[in-house]
Each structure stands twice: as C-alpha cells, then as structure tokens.
Write a protein that holds these residues in place. Structure first.
Motif, PDB file in Angstrom:
ATOM      1  N   ILE A  96     -21.704   3.090 -11.399  1.00  0.00           N
ATOM      2  CA  ILE A  96     -22.116   1.699 -11.593  1.00  0.00           C
ATOM      3  C   ILE A  96     -23.641   1.581 -11.567  1.00  0.00           C
ATOM      4  O   ILE A  96     -24.234   0.841 -12.356  1.00  0.00           O
ATOM      5  CB  ILE A  96     -21.461   0.799 -10.536  1.00  0.00           C
ATOM      6  N   LYS A  97     -24.284   2.332 -10.714  1.00  0.00           N
ATOM      7  CA  LYS A  97     -25.754   2.312 -10.631  1.00  0.00           C
ATOM      8  C   LYS A  97     -26.378   2.718 -11.967  1.00  0.00           C
ATOM      9  O   LYS A  97     -27.389   2.153 -12.400  1.00  0.00           O
ATOM     10  CB  LYS A  97     -26.215   3.257  -9.526  1.00  0.00           C
ATOM     11  N   ILE A  98     -25.760   3.685 -12.636  1.00  0.00           N
ATOM     12  CA  ILE A  98     -26.313   4.222 -13.879  1.00  0.00           C
ATOM     13  C   ILE A  98     -26.006   3.342 -15.086  1.00  0.00           C
ATOM     14  O   ILE A  98     -26.860   3.125 -15.954  1.00  0.00           O
ATOM     15  CB  ILE A  98     -25.784   5.656 -14.117  1.00  0.00           C
ATOM     16  N   PHE A  99     -24.808   2.791 -15.150  1.00  0.00           N
ATOM     17  CA  PHE A  99     -24.360   2.143 -16.383  1.00  0.00           C
ATOM     18  C   PHE A  99     -24.336   0.611 -16.344  1.00  0.00           C
ATOM     19  O   PHE A  99     -24.221  -0.025 -17.394  1.00  0.00           O
ATOM     20  CB  PHE A  99     -22.960   2.655 -16.758  1.00  0.00           C
ATOM     21  N   VAL A 100     -24.407   0.006 -15.161  1.00  0.00           N
ATOM     22  CA  VAL A 100     -24.220  -1.448 -15.060  1.00  0.00           C
ATOM     23  C   VAL A 100     -25.490  -2.115 -14.542  1.00  0.00           C
ATOM     24  O   VAL A 100     -25.928  -1.852 -13.429  1.00  0.00           O
ATOM     25  CB  VAL A 100     -23.024  -1.779 -14.134  1.00  0.00           C
ATOM     26  N   GLY A 221     -11.500  14.009   6.070  1.00  0.00           N
ATOM     27  CA  GLY A 221     -12.593  13.876   7.024  1.00  0.00           C
ATOM     28  C   GLY A 221     -13.879  14.553   6.589  1.00  0.00           C
ATOM     29  O   GLY A 221     -14.942  14.279   7.149  1.00  0.00           O
ATOM     30  N   LEU A 222     -13.808  15.436   5.590  1.00  0.00           N
ATOM     31  CA  LEU A 222     -15.018  16.112   5.105  1.00  0.00           C
ATOM     32  C   LEU A 222     -15.714  15.333   3.994  1.00  0.00           C
ATOM     33  O   LEU A 222     -16.894  15.559   3.726  1.00  0.00           O
ATOM     34  CB  LEU A 222     -14.679  17.518   4.594  1.00  0.00           C
ATOM     35  N   ARG A 223     -14.998  14.442   3.304  1.00  0.00           N
ATOM     36  CA  ARG A 223     -15.561  13.610   2.232  1.00  0.00           C
ATOM     37  C   ARG A 223     -16.110  14.457   1.087  1.00  0.00           C
ATOM     38  O   ARG A 223     -17.318  14.624   0.914  1.00  0.00           O
ATOM     39  CB  ARG A 223     -16.672  12.683   2.762  1.00  0.00           C
ATOM     40  N   VAL A 224     -15.208  14.998   0.276  1.00  0.00           N
ATOM     41  CA  VAL A 224     -15.599  15.756  -0.908  1.00  0.00           C
ATOM     42  C   VAL A 224     -14.857  15.199  -2.124  1.00  0.00           C
ATOM     43  O   VAL A 224     -13.630  15.294  -2.218  1.00  0.00           O
ATOM     44  CB  VAL A 224     -15.290  17.266  -0.777  1.00  0.00           C
ATOM     45  N   GLY A 225     -15.613  14.606  -3.034  1.00  0.00           N
ATOM     46  CA  GLY A 225     -15.055  14.149  -4.294  1.00  0.00           C
ATOM     47  C   GLY A 225     -15.820  14.792  -5.434  1.00  0.00           C
ATOM     48  O   GLY A 225     -16.907  15.351  -5.238  1.00  0.00           O
ATOM     49  N   TYR A 226     -15.262  14.728  -6.641  1.00  0.00           N
ATOM     50  CA  TYR A 226     -15.990  15.283  -7.778  1.00  0.00           C
ATOM     51  C   TYR A 226     -15.611  14.562  -9.063  1.00  0.00           C
ATOM     52  O   TYR A 226     -14.541  13.977  -9.179  1.00  0.00           O
ATOM     53  CB  TYR A 226     -15.762  16.795  -7.914  1.00  0.00           C
ATOM     54  N   ALA A 227     -16.552  14.575  -9.995  1.00  0.00           N
ATOM     55  CA  ALA A 227     -16.336  14.002 -11.316  1.00  0.00           C
ATOM     56  C   ALA A 227     -16.322  15.124 -12.338  1.00  0.00           C
ATOM     57  O   ALA A 227     -16.984  16.159 -12.168  1.00  0.00           O
ATOM     58  CB  ALA A 227     -17.433  12.999 -11.648  1.00  0.00           C
ATOM     59  N   ILE A 228     -15.563  14.910 -13.417  1.00  0.00           N
ATOM     60  CA  ILE A 228     -15.522  15.832 -14.547  1.00  0.00           C
ATOM     61  C   ILE A 228     -15.851  15.013 -15.787  1.00  0.00           C
ATOM     62  O   ILE A 228     -15.188  14.007 -16.067  1.00  0.00           O
ATOM     63  CB  ILE A 228     -14.136  16.480 -14.703  1.00  0.00           C
ATOM     64  N   ILE A 233     -23.563  13.042 -19.332  1.00  0.00           N
ATOM     65  CA  ILE A 233     -23.278  12.121 -18.228  1.00  0.00           C
ATOM     66  C   ILE A 233     -23.446  12.830 -16.896  1.00  0.00           C
ATOM     67  O   ILE A 233     -23.987  12.260 -15.944  1.00  0.00           O
ATOM     68  CB  ILE A 233     -21.868  11.532 -18.370  1.00  0.00           C
ATOM     69  N   SER A 234     -23.006  14.076 -16.829  1.00  0.00           N
ATOM     70  CA  SER A 234     -23.164  14.867 -15.601  1.00  0.00           C
ATOM     71  C   SER A 234     -24.630  14.937 -15.190  1.00  0.00           C
ATOM     72  O   SER A 234     -24.979  14.757 -14.007  1.00  0.00           O
ATOM     73  CB  SER A 234     -22.607  16.276 -15.823  1.00  0.00           C
ATOM     74  N   ASP A 235     -25.503  15.156 -16.152  1.00  0.00           N
ATOM     75  CA  ASP A 235     -26.937  15.235 -15.879  1.00  0.00           C
ATOM     76  C   ASP A 235     -27.465  13.927 -15.293  1.00  0.00           C
ATOM     77  O   ASP A 235     -28.219  13.926 -14.304  1.00  0.00           O
ATOM     78  CB  ASP A 235     -27.684  15.576 -17.166  1.00  0.00           C
ATOM     79  N   TYR A 236     -27.055  12.802 -15.865  1.00  0.00           N
ATOM     80  CA  TYR A 236     -27.530  11.509 -15.368  1.00  0.00           C
ATOM     81  C   TYR A 236     -26.974  11.197 -13.979  1.00  0.00           C
ATOM     82  O   TYR A 236     -27.679  10.624 -13.130  1.00  0.00           O
ATOM     83  CB  TYR A 236     -27.178  10.396 -16.353  1.00  0.00           C
ATOM     84  N   LEU A 237     -25.721  11.567 -13.735  1.00  0.00           N
ATOM     85  CA  LEU A 237     -25.153  11.359 -12.407  1.00  0.00           C
ATOM     86  C   LEU A 237     -25.939  12.137 -11.361  1.00  0.00           C
ATOM     87  O   LEU A 237     -26.258  11.625 -10.273  1.00  0.00           O
ATOM     88  CB  LEU A 237     -23.684  11.764 -12.378  1.00  0.00           C
ATOM     89  N   TYR A 238     -26.290  13.378 -11.682  1.00  0.00           N
ATOM     90  CA  TYR A 238     -27.042  14.184 -10.733  1.00  0.00           C
ATOM     91  C   TYR A 238     -28.493  13.707 -10.582  1.00  0.00           C
ATOM     92  O   TYR A 238     -29.103  13.881  -9.527  1.00  0.00           O
ATOM     93  CB  TYR A 238     -27.012  15.661 -11.130  1.00  0.00           C
ATOM     94  N   ARG A 239     -29.058  13.093 -11.614  1.00  0.00           N
ATOM     95  CA  ARG A 239     -30.416  12.551 -11.483  1.00  0.00           C
ATOM     96  C   ARG A 239     -30.464  11.460 -10.405  1.00  0.00           C
ATOM     97  O   ARG A 239     -31.480  11.298  -9.722  1.00  0.00           O
ATOM     98  CB  ARG A 239     -30.884  11.951 -12.813  1.00  0.00           C
ATOM     99  N   CYS A 240     -29.362  10.710 -10.278  1.00  0.00           N
ATOM    100  CA  CYS A 240     -29.326   9.604  -9.305  1.00  0.00           C
ATOM    101  C   CYS A 240     -28.696  10.006  -7.976  1.00  0.00           C
ATOM    102  O   CYS A 240     -28.758   9.247  -7.014  1.00  0.00           O
ATOM    103  CB  CYS A 240     -28.548   8.423  -9.891  1.00  0.00           C
ATOM    104  N   ALA A 241     -28.067  11.172  -7.929  1.00  0.00           N
ATOM    105  CA  ALA A 241     -27.390  11.605  -6.706  1.00  0.00           C
ATOM    106  C   ALA A 241     -28.403  12.068  -5.659  1.00  0.00           C
ATOM    107  O   ALA A 241     -29.553  12.386  -5.966  1.00  0.00           O
ATOM    108  CB  ALA A 241     -26.422  12.740  -7.021  1.00  0.00           C
ATOM    109  N   GLN A 242     -27.958  12.110  -4.418  1.00  0.00           N
ATOM    110  CA  GLN A 242     -28.776  12.721  -3.378  1.00  0.00           C
ATOM    111  C   GLN A 242     -28.931  14.211  -3.664  1.00  0.00           C
ATOM    112  O   GLN A 242     -28.046  14.840  -4.249  1.00  0.00           O
ATOM    113  CB  GLN A 242     -28.131  12.534  -2.010  1.00  0.00           C
TER     114      GLN A 242
END
Length: 362
Positions: A96-100, A221-228, A233-242
């Motif tokens: 949402i941060k990237i596209f909206v 409890g470890l909180r691990v999610g991932y996108a495919i 799009i992967s590049d832009y997600l990582y640009r905004c990620a921690q």
C-alpha cells in the motif's frame, strides 16, 4: 478536551481505532482464536534457533539473506522474485505504501482479512468494500462496477480469512483479465489447500502472491512472511523495506523449517483429519459450518438463536478462546471462527461448548 499534540499527528492516523491488549491467556487456556498451528516446531527448527542465539550480537543478513534462496527453491521461482517481510502484515503495508497515494482506492471483497483495510487507512487510502456472494465467493461483476480511475490495489485472500473458502481459478483469472491495478492474492493457507496462482506471475505483471510460514510451518511467533512477484515489483518492495526485515532467530528457524518439510506436512495431515471431526461435532450441536480449505472453521450461530458475541464471551470465561466475527464488514451478528486444535483441545472445546449452549438457551 483536545490533546495539545493532536495537530502534530498525521490526520490518517488520528482516524484509526486504538488497539486493545486483549485477554491474557494462561498456560492452561485453549487458544483457538488466532489460526495458529497447535503443534510446536520440530527439533531441527528449535536446534537451529538455539544455535543462532550465540551470534545475536551481530545483525541478521541484509534483506533476508539465504532465506530468499530457500524460499525460491521451495516455491519454484527465482530468488529475485522473493521478498521477505516481518509477517505478511508487513508486506501488506509495503504494498500500500508503494502503490496507493492518499485518497486512492483499495478494493476489498468482504468479509476478509482486517489488516487490508487497516493498512489502507493508515496510509491515507480509501478502502472500498465489495459484497461477496451468498456463499462468500468473489462477485467479479460487482467488483468491476467499483473500479474507478483511483483504483490501485485489489486484495483477494485465497483461501479467504475468516470464511475459509477457496475462490475458483477461473474467477481469479476473470479478475486478472479485467483489471489493470495491482492484484494481491494472499495464499498464507496454501499448504492446506495446494491451490496457487504462482504460475501466473510471468503472465500478469500486476500480480503479487503473499505467503506465510506462520500457519503450516508453525512459526507464528517468529513472524516470517514472503511475497512472490516479478523482479520489478520485488525491487520496489525491497527499496521501501527495512534493511533487516526479519531477525536472526527468525531467519534460522525459517530456513530450518523449510529443510524439515516432512514434519510440517505431517502436522497438516493431522489438522485436516481433526478439521473433519470437529466440523461434524459442531454440525451435530446445531451450528452452520462452512466448507474449509484452511486450518480453521467458520461458523454461524444463527440456527441456535445465539449471537456469536454471547457465545464467545461465555467460552472466554471458561478459558477457551475463539474469534468473534459478529457484525464485522460483510457479516451479521452470528459469525465466529474456530481454529483446529489438537484432539485433546478439540474434545474439551466441544464439551464446554455443549454446556454453554445449554446454559445460554435456558
């Protein structure tokens, strides 16, 4: 009386509802309210986490490190198509941060996962609710009628949370073929149903798949999610990620869990067997029980003439926790969700539930 710092707070944040701590659950409570796996991780996973503890004075690997390679191998895609986050909630916010932009629209077929609209509001976006069909299917025509020039993202949970149903592939394709916005298909219960749209990533450049290691692999409890998704799009997600989206212990546990898939799969078999038995017991008690492709059941208390709120409250007093969905967007006052527990937990849940239904009905 107004708060002297109100004018300093982003207007979109001021409109959000405050979060509550929630009920404190003791060691003897039966926790069927969060969609968690009731079984602990394997010995292989716990050893990997324990081994990593001695190096937590050092930062974790940047952007998920070798976990990307492990997930790429597991899902059959390139590592450049994998984006790791602090649970799928983190990735929902990133999307949402990237596209909206503020005021732009996110389409949400309801009922569905509440984080979609919470994250939209947090970013100043406009959540647009679309009613589902009577059996909680996706009404593509109703969806398309809500599309405007401001429509930027569509979220489809598949299987859906909280209703547990799958959207057929032809319906997914119909939506993809008619929409130019970002389409996010949340498959965090994939291992329970084995239905996926990963093979469509190359054909549809606007498609993002979300997955999680919380449910099937028992790592909530470890909180691990991932996108495919595609590499752009992967590049832009990582640009905004921690820079360090997942902590070192979570990385170690996730990699080990993917090395021990047979353990996870054995737990899934047990959950699916228990799901069938639990659904039968609940039907016998008079609930309407909807078909499930997940590790939880969605119920209606309407045939019993009892609101879900009253039943959930009564169970809570007995130290049994299930999730009330009464009057949530797209639902009436008779809806609740029950995670599938261990055989012992399910047996005790049914025993207490039978008593509480009788007590409320008198």
């Amino acid at each position: 009386m107004s708060n002297p710092i109100d004018h300093l707070i982003n207007e979109y944040i001021r409109t959000l509802s405050p979060k509550e701590l929630g009920a404190i659950k003791g060691n003897n409570s039966i926790r069927l309210d969060k969609g968690e796996l009731p079984y602990p991780p394997s010995a292989h996973v716990t050893k990997a986490i324990a081994d990593a503890i001695s190096t937590i004075n050092r930062y974790p690997d940047v952007l998920g490190g070798t976990l990307r390679e492990s997930l790429a191998h597991y899902t059959g895609v390139r590592k450049e198509q994998i984006v790791i986050g602090n649970g799928s909630d983190d990735l929902i916010e990133l999307i949402i941060k990237i596209f909206v932009k503020p005021g732009e629209e996110v389409l949400l077929p309801v009922p569905t996962f509440f984080v979609y609209w919470h994250a939209t509001q947090m970013m100043g976006g406009n959540p647009v609710f679309i009613s589902r069909t009577a059996d909680f299917g996706l009404d593509v025509q109703a969806l398309l009628q809500k599309v405007t020039v401001n429509t930027k993202v569509l979220f489809i949970a598949n299987p859906n949370n909280p209703t547990a149903n799958l959207i057929p592939r032809d319906v997914i394709l119909s939506a993809l073929n008619h929409l130019n916005c970002i389409v996010v298909i949340d498959e965090c219960y994939y291992e329970f149903c084995k239905e996926t749209a990963i093979d469509l990533i190359e054909k549809y450049p606007n498609l993002i798949i979300l997955r999680s290691l919380s449910k099937s692999f028992g790592l909530a409890g470890l909180r691990v999610g991932y996108a495919i998704t595609n590499e752009e799009i992967s590049d832009y997600l990582y640009r905004c990620a921690q820079l360090f989206p997942v902590n070192k212990l979570a990385l170690a546990g996730a990699i080990a869990a993917l090395e021990d898939k047979s353990y996870a799969y054995s737990n899934i078999v047990k959950i699916c067997q228990e799901r069938t038995s639990l659904a039968h017991e609940l039907t016998t008690l008079g609930f309407s029980v909807y078909p499930s492709a997940t590790n939880f059941l969605f119920l209606s208390t309407k045939p019993l003439g009892i609101t879900s709120e009253s039943l959930v409250s009564a169970l809570r007093k007995r130290n049994i926790f299930v999730q009330d969905f009464g009057m949530k967007p797209g639902l009436d006052e008779f809806c609740l969700r029950v995670s599938v527990g261990t055989p012992e937990e399910n047996h005790e849940f049914i025993r207490v539930l039978r008593e509480e239904i009788l007590a409320i009905s008198i």
